[in-house]
Structures are given as structure tokens and as C-alpha cells.
Design an enzyme around this catalytic site. Structure first.
Site, PDB file in Angstrom:
ATOM      1  N   GLY A 127       3.522 -47.045 -11.905  1.00 26.70           N
ATOM      2  CA  GLY A 127       2.095 -46.880 -12.631  1.00 26.70           C
ATOM      3  C   GLY A 127       1.520 -45.478 -12.312  1.00 26.70           C
ATOM      4  O   GLY A 127       0.293 -45.287 -12.570  1.00 26.70           O
ATOM      5  N   SER A 129       2.626 -42.473 -13.703  1.00 29.81           N
ATOM      6  CA  SER A 129       3.095 -41.471 -14.749  1.00 29.81           C
ATOM      7  C   SER A 129       4.140 -40.346 -14.292  1.00 29.81           C
ATOM      8  O   SER A 129       4.118 -39.199 -14.481  1.00 29.81           O
ATOM      9  CB  SER A 129       1.913 -40.747 -15.274  1.00 29.81           C
ATOM     10  OG  SER A 129       1.020 -41.593 -15.986  1.00 29.81           O
ATOM     11  N   ASP A 176      -2.806 -39.729 -19.375  1.00 31.80           N
ATOM     12  CA  ASP A 176      -1.954 -39.468 -18.245  1.00 31.80           C
ATOM     13  C   ASP A 176      -1.531 -38.017 -18.649  1.00 31.80           C
ATOM     14  O   ASP A 176      -1.569 -37.173 -17.593  1.00 31.80           O
ATOM     15  CB  ASP A 176      -0.584 -40.135 -18.341  1.00 31.80           C
ATOM     16  CG  ASP A 176      -0.867 -41.814 -18.239  1.00 31.80           C
ATOM     17  OD1 ASP A 176      -2.046 -41.850 -17.884  1.00 31.80           O
ATOM     18  OD2 ASP A 176       0.050 -42.345 -18.322  1.00 31.80           O
TER      19      ASP A 176
END
Length: 363
Positions: A127, A129, A176
């Protein structure tokens, strides 16, 4: 191994880097016209290298793009743990999106070829990116190789990165990509009004010194990262009042967190982080979030630390409002639970002075 042609062997590599991202507040409302507060971390990054070459080449990574295995069981084991995808497809996708954007906007590109390669130390499925970091670093290489950085606005670049990932069926929001294009700490407003009028959100870089000490928690070998499928998106589209009101509250948390940071009110920031996770859990449910992900949050909370996902799961960001003694308890609790924990080193902004100046002009 055959040696490279003299001209290619002598060509210098250009290297660009993009850092892993932590969503501090507001995720996942960025996908729903909300707001977000995110920053990049210095310990994990992806690098992409580019050099001129006679032909256009995308070099596979020796570990992440394996095509040779000791045996069939090794191949199957690898696919079960890492999936089918390496970074080559990401590099190809951003090349396509970059080229099409330049053609559509009458941006002339020189008629020269290049070779691209990549490397990354961002943990997979954490998580943070990792995929978009590779795409972001590659886009930065292309901007400089073709000398068009000044022709593609900073605010537009996250859209190109997201478009490249959409080419591959990756479902995500802009948060992100904004964090990785800008670097450092960024407050983002993705309200429909801004997106419709500008084609992008309003992105405000902040001083990273506003952040308190924060900690990253993750599992080295994630076994249950939750189910991919969720009904939240469809429920939002269908007008589900609970989902719509919850997403609005999540978006408000980012705005409140922005204000809390400016005042260095870290007890309020801790409360907001906990609320962010609680709302996500209520909307998505435990089956989607995954037992390991939930346990990371609960371990942090067991010592009084606030915690939430850095993204959609895989890693957790924690704040110890009571200071160093609490951080020691957090470290011990995570080790006993089998999780990796480390204090976060925030990466600085990666924008040039000219790019920062362009943001002020465009606001």
C-alpha cells in the site's frame, strides 16, 4: 554476453527517482471528489534510468520480470506470491500515454530512441504506491530526455501517470500520483468543481517540518491483504446515503488535518487518523480490509498509538501522541506480532524552483 555498440556503450544514463507514498488523511475520498493529505518517504523509492540508443528498448528487471525459473513449482510459487506483473508493462504504458499526450497537444518530440531500465525497493503489496512510483520516475525521464518538462504542467503529470495505470486495468485515484510528482507533504482538493474546471485538483505543497514523528508498520510477507473486490464504488454510484456521507466525512478529515498540522495540534491529528480508519472499516468491511491489515492497526492502538492504512492496505502509518516511551512500546508490540516497524523519514519536495514558481502563477 554481446557488448553494446560503441555509441550506445558510451551514452550516459539519466536517472530519475520517485518515492513511496503515505496517505496520512482523506484516503480513499480522492476517488470520490474528496480531499487528501499525503507525503513521500525517503527510505523506499523507485528509480528509472534512460540513455540514448539506436533502438527503443525496455529492459526487464532481473528480479521483478523473471522469465526463467529452476522448475515449474518455483514458477507457480513465484506467481502466487508476486503475481504476473513486473515493471516492463508500466514503462511501456507511460511511454504510450506520454507520446499520445504530446501529439494531442502539439508538443514536438525529437526523433531519437532510448533504453529504459528500472529498479525499486518499495515493498510489494504494502500500500505504498510502488507501481505508480515506477511510472512517475519514468515520466520524469521522458520529460527531460525530450526537453519538454516546461511544456507539461506539474498539475497535469499525475493525470498522465494515472492514465498509464488505467491502460493496465489498475484502479486508483490521483492522490498517490500527486504525492509522487510533487514529493514532500501535499494537501490536495479533488472537488468536482476543480476537476471539471481545471482538469485536475488544487494541490498545495506544505513544509514537511509540520509533521510529527510517524512510524511505518508492514508485514514482510503479506498473506492476507484483503479481497480486491469491494461494493463501495457501486454503492456510491447508486446514491447510497451512508457511503456518500461517510466519504464526505473522510474528505473533511483531510481538511481538518491540514489545519491541525498548521497549528501542530498532534493530539487532534491522532484523533483524525483513527477516525479515518474507522470510517474505512465501516464502509468496506473486514473481509475487504483483510485480517493482517486490521491486526497491524489494532497492534498500534493497543499501546495507545493512532493508526490507519497508508493506502488501501498492506502497511499502516502510526502516530505516538505520548512521545518516545510510547514509540518504544509500539516497537515492542509490532516485533512480538511479527510486523516490521520503523520511524518514517519524510522525503523532501522533488520540484525544481521553476516548477514551484509555476504553481504560484497557476493558483
Amino acid at each position: 554476453m554481446a557488448s553494446a555498440p560503441p555509441a550506445e556503450a558510451e551514452a550516459e544514463w539519466m536517472e530519475r527517482r520517485a518515492y513511496a507514498r503515505v496517505g496520512l488523511l482523506g484516503n480513499p475520498s480522492d476517488v470520490y471528489g474528496g480531499r487528501a493529505l499525503s507525503f513521500t518517504i525517503a527510505d523506499f523509492s523507485a528509480t528509472v534510468r534512460l540513455r540514448p540508443s539506436p533502438d527503443l528498448r525496455i529492459l526487464p528487471h532481473p528480479h521483478h520480470d523473471l522469465v526463467a525459473f529452476p522448475s515449474l513449482p518455483h514458477l507457480v510459487s513465484r506467481l502466487q506470491s508476486e503475481g504476473y506483473y513486473g515493471g516492463v508493462r508500466l514503462l511501456m504504458a507511460i511511454c504510450k500515454v506520454f507520446y499520445n499526450h504530446c501529439i494531442q497537444n502539439n508538443i514536438n518530440l525529437k526523433d531519437e530512441n532510448f533504453t529504459l531500465s528500472y529498479d525499486t525497493n518499495i515493498p510489494r503489496q504494502a500500500g505504498l504506491s510502488g507501481s505508480s512510483a515506477i511510472v512517475c520516475a519514468a515520466l520524469s525521464c521522458l520529460l527531460d530526455f525530450y526537453d519538454v518538462r516546461h511544456l507539461i504542467k506539474v498539475e497535469i503529470r499525475p493525470n498522465l501517470i494515472l492514465d498509464a495505470e488505467k491502460e493496465l486495468g489498475i484502479v486508483a485515484g490521483l492522490q498517490d500520483r500527486v504525492a509522487q510528482v510533487y514529493g514532500g507533504l501535499v494537501y490536495m482538493d479533488f472537488s468536482k468543481e476543480h476537476m471539471d474546471k481545471l482538469g485536475h485538483g488544487i494541490y498545495t505543497p506544505l513544509n514537511v517540518d509540520l509533521l510529527p514523528p510517524l512510524y511505518l508498520i508492514y508485514a514482510e510477507n503479506p498473506s492476507d491483504s484483503g479481497k480486491v473486490h469491494s461494493t463501495v464504488r457501486q454503492r456510491w454510484l447508486d446514491g447510497d446515503e451512508f457511503i456518500i456521507s461517510s466519504m464526505k466525512e473522510v474528505a473533511q478529515l483531510a481538511l481538518d488535518g491540514h489545519n491541525a498540522l498548521l497549528q501542530k495540534n498532534y493530539s487532534e491529528l491522532a484523533r483524525l487518523m483513527n477516525r479515518n480508519f474507522d470510517l474505512r472499516r465501516q464502509m468496506f468491511g473486514d473481509d475487504v480490509l483483510g485480517s493482517v491489515n486490521i491486526k497491524m492497526v489494532e497492534v498500534a492502538r493497543s499501546v495507545g498509538a493512532s493508526s490507519k492504512f497508508t493506502g488501501s492496505g498492506g502497511a499502516v502509518v502510526a502516530l505516538c501522541p505520548d512521545g518516545d516511551a510510547q514509540a518504544e512500546l509500539l516497537n515492542k508490540a509490532c516485533q512480538e506480532a511479527g510486523f516490521v516497524v520503523q520511524q518514517i523519514k519524510v522525503a523532501p519536495s522533488v520540484l525544481t524552483e521553476d516548477e514551484l514558481a509555476s504553481l504560484l502563477v497557476n493558483q
